[in-house]
Design a protein around this motif. Structure first.
Motif: not given
Length: 233
Positions: A104-131
């Motif tokens: 996301x930083x490479x594409x847009x320069x984003x320095x605060x990114x909320x990451x959510x990957x579909x983990x199935x089973x009504x859950x997400x893999x989650x992290x918030x990261x700051x550059x």
């Protein structure tokens, strides 16, 4: 001397390989949800050929350690271990969530990114990261697997604008709409090996490598409880 890192990732629908030689990048990427085993080694051969290098010329082999598809993560680490064993290369595991942030930083320069990957089973893999200023990423919310409703109930608003990245945002759009965060579009949906290679440079510089037999995946599925970052309870 230029650092040479081969990176591969099969943890999601995206199958990708990248070879970083100093500042030069050689990469292949294709969305093939069920054909990772057929595609990954030809991609490795292609980037090595493009660069005029052999595996034994490299300094390290990086891989997407997860979280992601159980099968995809296993495929990636198994192939990476096989390549590293043969060439006696140290290995570096990189979080697919951190790779999303870097993409996301490479594409847009984003320095605060909320990451959510579909983990199935009504859950997400989650992290918030700051550059950080040195290019590394600091976890504001540590990576976890969590139901969207629990995430909504346990996330507090802050002053940052968070760029949404990952497949979880579209998979659970309604459920995540209640998050009390300032959110903006502009992230990427799937991790890329080129971002894993970039992040692996930091780990190589710090000596954070393992021998092939000690490389391990991160599934997160056995860690279902929400965990706050110390100091943010």
């Amino acid at each position: 001397m230029s650092v040479k890192i081969l990176a591969l990732d099969t943890a999601t629908e995206n199958c990708s390989v990248a070879l970083l030689v100093g500042e030069q990048l050689f990469e292949r990427s294709e969305i093939v949800p069920r054909d990772h085993t057929k595609k990954i080694l030809p991609m490795v051969d292609a980037v090595l050929t493009d660069a005029g290098l052999k595996l034994s010329d490299l300094d390290a082999l990086a891989f997407g350690r997860g979280p992601g598809s159980f099968t995809g993560v296993r495929i990636g680490i198994g192939i990476a271990q096989g390549l590293a064993f043969g060439a006696e290369l140290p290995m570096i595991g990189i979080s697919t969530l951190t790779a999303l942030a870097q993409g996301s930083y490479r594409n847009t320069g984003a320095e605060h990114v909320a990451c959510a990957i579909d983990a199935r089973m009504q859950e997400v893999y989650w992290a918030r990261l700051s550059r950080q200023k040195n290019g590394e990423w600091l976890a504001v919310d540590a990576e976890c697997v969590i139901p969207p409703s629990v995430l909504v109930d346990n996330t507090d608003r802050d002053d940052a604008s968070w760029v949404q990245s990952g497949t979880g945002w579209s998979a659970y759009e309604q459920e995540l709409s209640g998050l009390s965060l300032t959110r903006v579009e502009g992230g990427i949906n799937l991790p890329e090996a080129q971002d894993i290679a970039y992040l692996a440079k930091f780990e190589l510089e710090k000596g954070n490598t393992v021998v092939a037999e000690n490389a391990s995946p991160v599934y997160l599925r056995d860690n279902v409880a929400w965990k706050k970052i110390p100091g943010r309870e």
